[in-house]
Design a protein around this motif. Structure first.
Motif, short mmCIF file in Angstrom:
data_model
loop_
_atom_site.label_atom_id
_atom_site.label_comp_id
_atom_site.label_asym_id
_atom_site.label_seq_id
_atom_site.Cartn_x
_atom_site.Cartn_y
_atom_site.Cartn_z
N ALA A 21 0.83 -1.20 0.00
CA ALA A 21 0.00 0.00 0.00
C ALA A 21 0.86 1.25 0.00
O ALA A 21 0.55 2.23 -0.66
CB ALA A 21 -0.91 0.01 1.23
N ALA A 24 2.06 1.77 -3.37
CA ALA A 24 0.98 2.20 -4.24
C ALA A 24 0.68 3.68 -4.09
O ALA A 24 0.23 4.33 -5.03
CB ALA A 24 -0.28 1.38 -3.95
N ARG A 436 -5.01 5.69 -7.03
CA ARG A 436 -4.50 5.26 -5.72
C ARG A 436 -5.62 4.75 -4.83
O ARG A 436 -5.43 3.80 -4.06
CB ARG A 436 -3.77 6.42 -5.05
N ALA A 439 -6.62 1.01 -4.31
CA ALA A 439 -5.83 0.08 -3.51
C ALA A 439 -6.19 0.17 -2.03
O ALA A 439 -6.16 1.25 -1.44
CB ALA A 439 -4.33 0.38 -3.68
N SER A 443 -8.93 -5.30 -2.03
CA SER A 443 -9.23 -4.82 -3.38
C SER A 443 -8.61 -5.72 -4.43
O SER A 443 -7.43 -6.12 -4.31
CB SER A 443 -8.72 -3.40 -3.58
N ASN A 446 -5.24 -4.18 -6.19
CA ASN A 446 -4.00 -3.88 -5.47
C ASN A 446 -2.75 -4.10 -6.32
O ASN A 446 -1.87 -3.25 -6.37
CB ASN A 446 -3.91 -4.72 -4.19
N GLN A 447 -2.66 -5.25 -6.98
CA GLN A 447 -1.47 -5.53 -7.78
C GLN A 447 -1.35 -4.55 -8.93
O GLN A 447 -0.25 -4.08 -9.28
CB GLN A 447 -1.51 -6.96 -8.31
N VAL A 449 -2.48 -1.43 -9.06
CA VAL A 449 -2.05 -0.12 -8.56
C VAL A 449 -0.56 -0.14 -8.26
O VAL A 449 0.17 0.83 -8.54
CB VAL A 449 -2.86 0.28 -7.31
N GLN A 450 -0.06 -1.25 -7.71
CA GLN A 450 1.38 -1.34 -7.48
C GLN A 450 2.16 -1.35 -8.79
O GLN A 450 3.25 -0.77 -8.88
CB GLN A 450 1.68 -2.60 -6.67
#
Length: 470
Positions: A21, A24, A436, A439, A443, A446-447, A449-450
């Motif tokens: 996070a 992210a 952003r 994330a 969620s 998440n991956q 957004v990273q």
């Protein structure tokens, strides 16, 4: 699956699931959202689908006139069905006007011209700001039981045409940030208007196309953490009609089956006008009905003395639906080297796994208006029309149909370059922030957004430029 509480929903922006996070949320300082894209047609008449017949254009113009009519409490006025007694606005186009009628929430909030119109005694709720979005309010709970329904912002009390009606606004206190809508009463959640541009094409996409896309690229989706197969219990499932089991597709949680249902619900919920789909009044206080019998909006018996008209018999909700079905989809800007590269980056980081670039309508001609214009057409909507888990950061605690407390329909991205406010509650006007906010714990994004956070500054900027070109 995470458990969601009312207090947990209000802690949306607190990303607490570890280093991922933090990564992210890391942004390159030199990357920015260029802001709302301007176009020559802004503020002009809404464009229609190409190839409409003369007959279809008559229905479109009739629906447009109804969509822009300002409702009054007295249903005896021409073109009115009787506002209230509880309402969020007094015309469809006040909520759907960016960049033209049929679109999304405008930059200058129109509700400041609605709240006290004709002498109404309403106080402006704290989450309505002059530079913020139009919002509707839903309560997560009422009297300790799940609610989820819309609680209208305004009442007709005090209006010159409201007679002796004397009902009170609901309380939305304590207050938070009026622009973002964050930090206030944890029992109140918000929704902003969804654009209706190109909605007739979305309505014409067959269920089979949505289901085929759902299972496409399943190994890649699994690798990126995006759920999606027909029997999935987790996110990535369709929301289905409880009546006939077909796929619902309109609204933030894909809770509405059709544009007629979408129109009927909005007329009753947003303007307090009952209709043939929703025949009961939401507030049945006897002296607050404006002398209009329920349902307020029904089919019309044409005046035999008037010139014949093919639209005269339609109810308003049918007119609204006709108008939305024939609206053209948003038109993208001419591609640039940056936006073209950004399109490739959009796909490579995984955004396109949910925001599917295009689906197709069916090959069989429509049995209703419009016909040829929605037959066998590619629909570049950038959505899979599925609902996905968006995590604790965006969870609103509301269940609609099969869409649970943190699940939302993949928002179509066509036209996003000309939208002012983003996410279901309009908490941001910045596309970087919107990304952003995808994330948080639980969620499916998440991956992705990273992956976005790991891009070079130029790649991030090109992706944002691509979005603003849509």
């Amino acid at each position: 699956m995470p458990k969601y509480t009312t207090s947990g929903c209000r802690a949306r922006a607190r990303l607490v699931f570890g280093l991922g996070a933090l990564v992210a949320l890391t942004a390159h300082a030199q990357v920015s959202d260029p802001g709302v894209r301007k176009a020559s047609g802004d503020g002009g008449p809404p464009p229609t689908l190409p190839g409409l017949s003369a007959e279809e254009l008559v229905f479109f113009q009739d629906g447009l006139a109804r969509f822009t009519t300002i409702e009054a409490v007295s249903g005896s006025l021409a073109g009115n069905n009787g506002l209230g007694p509880r309402f969020n606005s007094n015309q469809c186009s006040s909520c759907h006007s960016q960049p033209f009628v049929g679109g999304s929430s405008p930059a200058a909030n129109p509700l400041f011209g609605v709240a006290n119109a004709d002498g109404a005694s309403n106080q402006m709720p704290w989450f309505i700001a002059r530079n913020g979005p139009v919002r509707e309010a839903r309560f997560v709970q009422s009297n300790g039981a799940p609610d989820g329904g819309v609680h209208d912002l305004f009442v007709v009390t005090g209006r010159a045409d409201a007679g002796s009606c004397n009902i009170s606004q609901p309380s939305f206190l304590p207050a938070g940030n009026p622009v973002t809508g964050q930090g206030g009463n944890s029992n109140v959640i918000f929704r902003i208007p969804t654009p209706t541009l190109g909605a007739g094409l979305i309505e014409a996409i067959p269920d089979s196309a949505i289901l085929a896309n759902q299972v496409a690229n399943s190994s890649t989706k699994q690798r990126f953490g995006v759920a999606g197969h027909p029997n999935a219990i987790l996110g990535g499932t369709v929301n289905r009609s409880a009546n006939d089991g077909t796929i619902t597709r309109f609204g933030w949680k894909a809770q509405n089956k059709s544009l007629l249902m979408f129109a009927g619900e909005a007329y009753n919920v947003e303007m307090g006008i009952s209709n043939d789909l929703f025949p009961q009044e939401r507030d049945e206080t006897p002296n607050c009905q404006g002398g209009t019998a329920a349902p307020n909006d029904t089919i019309n018996i044409p005046n035999p003395a008037a010139p014949p008209s093919p639209t005269a018999v339609l109810s308003d909700i049918e007119g609204f639906a006709m108008f939305m079905r024939m609206l053209a989809p948003p038109q993208p800007a001419a591609p640039t080297a940056s936006s073209q590269h950004g399109s490739a980056v959009f796909a490579s980081v995984g955004c396109a796994l949910c925001h599917t670039p295009a689906l197709n309508t069916g090959p069989t001609p429509s049995a209703r208006l419009p016909r040829a214009a929605v037959t066998n057409v590619q629909v570049p909507l950038f959505s899979d029309l599925l609902v996905h888990h968006m995590g604790t950061g965006l969870a609103d605690g509301i269940t609609q149909g099969g869409a649970g407390p943190d699940e939302f329909r993949t928002a179509p991205l066509w036209g996003v370059g000309q939208r002012v406010f983003f996410l279901h509650d309009g908490r941001t006007s910045n596309l970087l922030q919107a990304i952003r906010f995808h994330a948080s714990t639980g969620s499916e994004a998440n991956q992705i957004v990273q992956n976005f956070a790991a891009l070079s500054p130029q790649d991030q900027q090109d992706l944002i430029n691509f979005l603003r070109s849509l």
